[in-house]
Write a protein that holds these residues in place. Structure first.
Motif, PDB file in Angstrom:
ATOM      1  N   ILE A  22       1.057  -0.859   0.063  1.00  0.00           N
ATOM      2  CA  ILE A  22       0.088   0.126  -0.082  1.00  0.00           C
ATOM      3  C   ILE A  22       0.924   1.328  -0.161  1.00  0.00           C
ATOM      4  O   ILE A  22       1.672   1.500   0.738  1.00  0.00           O
ATOM      5  CB  ILE A  22      -1.076   0.065   1.244  1.00  0.00           C
ATOM      6  CG1 ILE A  22      -2.040  -1.032   1.125  1.00  0.00           C
ATOM      7  CG2 ILE A  22      -1.682   1.383   1.345  1.00  0.00           C
ATOM      8  CD1 ILE A  22      -2.959  -1.021   2.463  1.00  0.00           C
ATOM      9  N   SER A  23       0.831   2.177  -0.945  1.00  0.00           N
ATOM     10  CA  SER A  23       1.592   3.251  -1.133  1.00  0.00           C
ATOM     11  C   SER A  23       0.806   4.477  -1.211  1.00  0.00           C
ATOM     12  O   SER A  23       1.399   5.710  -1.134  1.00  0.00           O
ATOM     13  CB  SER A  23       2.357   3.137  -2.146  1.00  0.00           C
ATOM     14  OG  SER A  23       1.679   3.156  -3.513  1.00  0.00           O
ATOM     15  N   GLY A  24      -0.583   4.513  -1.223  1.00  0.00           N
ATOM     16  CA  GLY A  24      -1.537   5.624  -1.142  1.00  0.00           C
ATOM     17  C   GLY A  24      -2.855   5.270  -0.558  1.00  0.00           C
ATOM     18  O   GLY A  24      -3.355   4.383  -0.806  1.00  0.00           O
ATOM     19  N   LEU A  25      -3.316   6.347  -0.199  1.00  0.00           N
ATOM     20  CA  LEU A  25      -4.821   6.342   0.603  1.00  0.00           C
ATOM     21  C   LEU A  25      -5.550   7.585   0.337  1.00  0.00           C
ATOM     22  O   LEU A  25      -5.308   8.680   0.712  1.00  0.00           O
ATOM     23  CB  LEU A  25      -4.811   5.807   1.995  1.00  0.00           C
ATOM     24  CG  LEU A  25      -5.940   5.845   2.808  1.00  0.00           C
ATOM     25  CD1 LEU A  25      -6.820   4.689   2.494  1.00  0.00           C
ATOM     26  CD2 LEU A  25      -5.654   5.718   4.219  1.00  0.00           C
ATOM     27  N   GLY A  26      -6.773   7.436  -0.058  1.00  0.00           N
ATOM     28  CA  GLY A  26      -7.559   8.550  -0.646  1.00  0.00           C
ATOM     29  C   GLY A  26      -9.105   8.428  -0.277  1.00  0.00           C
ATOM     30  O   GLY A  26      -9.471   6.854  -0.169  1.00  0.00           O
ATOM     31  N   SER A  82      -1.961  10.913  -3.070  1.00  0.00           N
ATOM     32  CA  SER A  82      -1.429  10.311  -1.799  1.00  0.00           C
ATOM     33  C   SER A  82      -0.091   9.529  -2.124  1.00  0.00           C
ATOM     34  O   SER A  82       0.946   9.717  -1.391  1.00  0.00           O
ATOM     35  CB  SER A  82      -2.358   9.408  -0.980  1.00  0.00           C
ATOM     36  OG  SER A  82      -1.793   8.713   0.063  1.00  0.00           O
ATOM     37  N   ALA A  83      -0.484   8.889  -3.215  1.00  0.00           N
ATOM     38  CA  ALA A  83       0.967   8.007  -3.618  1.00  0.00           C
ATOM     39  C   ALA A  83       1.951   8.578  -4.281  1.00  0.00           C
ATOM     40  O   ALA A  83       3.069   8.065  -4.834  1.00  0.00           O
ATOM     41  CB  ALA A  83       0.241   6.674  -4.542  1.00  0.00           C
ATOM     42  N   GLY A  84       1.711   9.912  -4.739  1.00  0.00           N
ATOM     43  CA  GLY A  84       2.520  10.777  -5.749  1.00  0.00           C
ATOM     44  C   GLY A  84       2.638  10.061  -7.115  1.00  0.00           C
ATOM     45  O   GLY A  84       3.508  10.198  -7.542  1.00  0.00           O
ATOM     46  N   THR A  85       1.456   9.586  -7.565  1.00  0.00           N
ATOM     47  CA  THR A  85       1.757   9.155  -8.930  1.00  0.00           C
ATOM     48  C   THR A  85       0.330   9.503  -9.791  1.00  0.00           C
ATOM     49  O   THR A  85      -0.631   9.853  -9.088  1.00  0.00           O
ATOM     50  CB  THR A  85       1.746   7.404  -8.861  1.00  0.00           C
ATOM     51  OG1 THR A  85       1.926   7.164 -10.430  1.00  0.00           O
ATOM     52  CG2 THR A  85       0.732   6.793  -8.327  1.00  0.00           C
ATOM     53  N   VAL A 180      -3.892   2.711  -3.211  1.00  0.00           N
ATOM     54  CA  VAL A 180      -2.934   2.183  -4.422  1.00  0.00           C
ATOM     55  C   VAL A 180      -1.816   1.160  -4.097  1.00  0.00           C
ATOM     56  O   VAL A 180      -1.501   1.425  -2.865  1.00  0.00           O
ATOM     57  CB  VAL A 180      -2.100   3.607  -4.886  1.00  0.00           C
ATOM     58  CG1 VAL A 180      -0.965   3.067  -5.966  1.00  0.00           C
ATOM     59  CG2 VAL A 180      -2.909   4.570  -5.500  1.00  0.00           C
ATOM     60  N   LEU A 181      -1.760   0.045  -4.573  1.00  0.00           N
ATOM     61  CA  LEU A 181      -0.867  -0.834  -4.358  1.00  0.00           C
ATOM     62  C   LEU A 181      -0.021  -0.859  -5.172  1.00  0.00           C
ATOM     63  O   LEU A 181      -0.161  -0.608  -6.533  1.00  0.00           O
ATOM     64  CB  LEU A 181      -1.701  -2.263  -4.533  1.00  0.00           C
ATOM     65  CG  LEU A 181      -2.659  -2.606  -3.365  1.00  0.00           C
ATOM     66  CD1 LEU A 181      -3.171  -4.062  -3.649  1.00  0.00           C
ATOM     67  CD2 LEU A 181      -2.149  -2.816  -2.074  1.00  0.00           C
ATOM     68  N   GLN A 336       4.155   4.513   6.460  1.00  0.00           N
ATOM     69  CA  GLN A 336       4.291   5.727   6.536  1.00  0.00           C
ATOM     70  C   GLN A 336       3.403   6.544   5.121  1.00  0.00           C
ATOM     71  O   GLN A 336       4.091   6.213   4.308  1.00  0.00           O
ATOM     72  CB  GLN A 336       5.410   6.446   6.601  1.00  0.00           C
ATOM     73  CG  GLN A 336       5.628   7.822   6.445  1.00  0.00           C
ATOM     74  CD  GLN A 336       5.198   8.577   7.958  1.00  0.00           C
ATOM     75  OE1 GLN A 336       5.609   7.983   8.950  1.00  0.00           O
ATOM     76  NE2 GLN A 336       4.276   9.509   7.741  1.00  0.00           N
ATOM     77  N   LEU A 337       2.374   7.056   5.485  1.00  0.00           N
ATOM     78  CA  LEU A 337       1.742   7.889   4.110  1.00  0.00           C
ATOM     79  C   LEU A 337       0.754   8.972   4.692  1.00  0.00           C
ATOM     80  O   LEU A 337       0.285   9.102   6.078  1.00  0.00           O
ATOM     81  CB  LEU A 337       0.883   6.715   3.475  1.00  0.00           C
ATOM     82  CG  LEU A 337      -0.061   5.795   3.987  1.00  0.00           C
ATOM     83  CD1 LEU A 337      -1.286   6.565   4.097  1.00  0.00           C
ATOM     84  CD2 LEU A 337      -0.458   4.739   2.891  1.00  0.00           C
ATOM     85  N   THR A 338       0.398   9.780   4.035  1.00  0.00           N
ATOM     86  CA  THR A 338      -0.603  10.923   4.180  1.00  0.00           C
ATOM     87  C   THR A 338      -1.904  10.443   3.374  1.00  0.00           C
ATOM     88  O   THR A 338      -1.755  10.563   2.121  1.00  0.00           O
ATOM     89  CB  THR A 338      -0.166  12.180   3.963  1.00  0.00           C
ATOM     90  OG1 THR A 338       1.220  12.373   4.732  1.00  0.00           O
ATOM     91  CG2 THR A 338      -1.038  13.281   4.219  1.00  0.00           C
ATOM     92  N   ALA A 339      -2.962  10.353   4.159  1.00  0.00           N
ATOM     93  CA  ALA A 339      -4.154  10.240   3.288  1.00  0.00           C
ATOM     94  C   ALA A 339      -4.773  11.477   2.901  1.00  0.00           C
ATOM     95  O   ALA A 339      -4.560  12.576   3.605  1.00  0.00           O
ATOM     96  CB  ALA A 339      -5.327   9.773   4.407  1.00  0.00           C
ATOM     97  N   VAL A 340      -5.427  11.528   1.644  1.00  0.00           N
ATOM     98  CA  VAL A 340      -5.746  12.515   1.048  1.00  0.00           C
ATOM     99  C   VAL A 340      -7.379  12.356   0.925  1.00  0.00           C
ATOM    100  O   VAL A 340      -7.820  11.354   0.293  1.00  0.00           O
ATOM    101  CB  VAL A 340      -5.187  12.912  -0.463  1.00  0.00           C
ATOM    102  CG1 VAL A 340      -5.877  14.136  -1.157  1.00  0.00           C
ATOM    103  CG2 VAL A 340      -3.867  13.024  -0.371  1.00  0.00           C
TER     104      VAL A 340
END
Length: 344
Positions: A22-26, A82-85, A180-181, A336-340
């Motif tokens: 998991i690299s992103g969370l929205g 959130s994933a920067g992509t 995002v996976l 470690q990630l920041t949810a949007v």
């Protein structure tokens, strides 16, 4: 009971293996808030009755100009940010409240999100849908079929719940969440370490929306056998969560956070007791969203990240139970990630 388990070796083999990470969370919620007092007036109930029995104070509901696709696309875009992509290889969409039975919504979400001609399909597993989609997307990555997948869950139960039925009208809200996976290894935070999936079709009538053959062309309302579902939910989620913890080599005493489907407070409290977990290690996040079905786990995760209840490095188990009957659990070390998040 029939169950399927995927253990990619996190416990028995210290050598990192291929994994989905998991690299992103929205997330996305409708801006329209419906408080208990608004519902109580027409349901012969009260704010106190609803809070005491469900733990819900308010929920979000879409307005006539919005659709489940609008929520899904907004959450999908937020997860990508959130994933920067801005690109992934596939999209899996979990919902039980689609705008139409055909075609599936995933290709349209992919197109509207700017992903182009990627692999895209829907999954319907009711409240277990997000974890079924997460497991499926992760398997596509570990099999080498794709390198990244966007998993989206969105629901608009306000359009299928009978507004005159006190037992269901107070429970449900609308919302969407996405992750995002990407491909990685089991040594990385965020990697999906173990999964448990199961179903029991003998309980298919316990949670249902009638088909056109059963009810003709009239309004088809959601129905649920509350007491039977309550007991099944506790049993199935507890068993499933235990199997995932065992596969990960964890015990309840070493678990950082259990993130259950946010059905109602009484189920969550009973589940915590069944597993011997203190309240602070069982995420409860439905007070202002209600039961958002497949979207409830990513919505709960985003809230927990924002208020620091879920910290990087926490041993985390996600678990859900829904119609079918179906259940699912996943274990991971929280990254470690920041949810949007946003509203529409």
């Amino acid at each position: 009971m029939s169950a399927s388990r995927l253990d990619i070796g996190a416990r028995r083999d210290s050598e990192p293996r291929a994994a989905a990470v998991i690299s992103g969370l929205g997330t996305c919620l409708p801006s329209n808030t419906v408080h208990n007092t608004s519902l109580a007036e027409g349901l012969d109930t009260s704010d106190e009755w609803i809070r005491t029995r469900t733990g819900i104070q308010s929920r979000r509901r879409i307005t006539p100009d919005l659709s489940v696709l609008d929520l899904a696309c907004e959450a999908a875009g937020n997860a990508l940010r959130s994933a920067g992509t801005d690109a992934v290889d596939g999209l899996v969409f979990a919902t039980t409240t689609p705008e139409r039975p055909c075609p599936s919504a995933a290709p349209e979400i992919a197109s509207r999100t700017g992903l182009g001609h990627v692999l895209a399909f829907d999954i319907s597993a009711v409240c277990s849908g997000f974890l079924y989609a997460l497991t499926t997307a992760g398997a596509l990555i570990t099999a080498g079929t794709v390198d990244s997948v966007l998993v989206v869950a969105a629901e608009t139960y306000s359009r299928v719940v009978d507004p005159t039925d006190r037992s269901t009208a107070v429970l449900f809200g609308d919302g969407a969440g996405a992750v995002v996976l990407r491909s990685g290894t089991t040594g990385e935070p965020g990697s999906l370490l173990a999964h448990d999936l199961g179903s029991d079709g003998t309980g298919a009538d316990l949670i249902r929306i009638p088909g056109t053959r059963e009810q003709g062309t009239g309004q088809r309302w959601f129905t649920m056998s509350g007491r039977k579902v309550y007991l099944q939910a506790i049993d199935r989620m507890a068993e499933s969560a235990r199997r995932v913890m065992k596969d990960c080599g964890w015990s309840p005493a070493t678990l950082g956070m259990l993130v259950p489907h946010q059905a109602n407070a009484r189920i969550i409290e009973a589940l915590a007791g069944r597993l011997g977990l203190p309240p602070e290690r069982v995420l409860r996040a439905l007070a202002h969203t209600g039961n958002t079905a497949a979207a409830s786990i990513p919505l709960a995760l985003a809230g927990a990240v924002a208020d620091h209840r879920l910290e990087p490095g926490a041993r985390t188990v996600l678990t859900a139970f829904g119609g079918g009957l179906s259940w699912a659990s996943t274990g991971l070390i929280w990254p470690q990630l920041t949810a949007v998040t946003s509203e529409v």
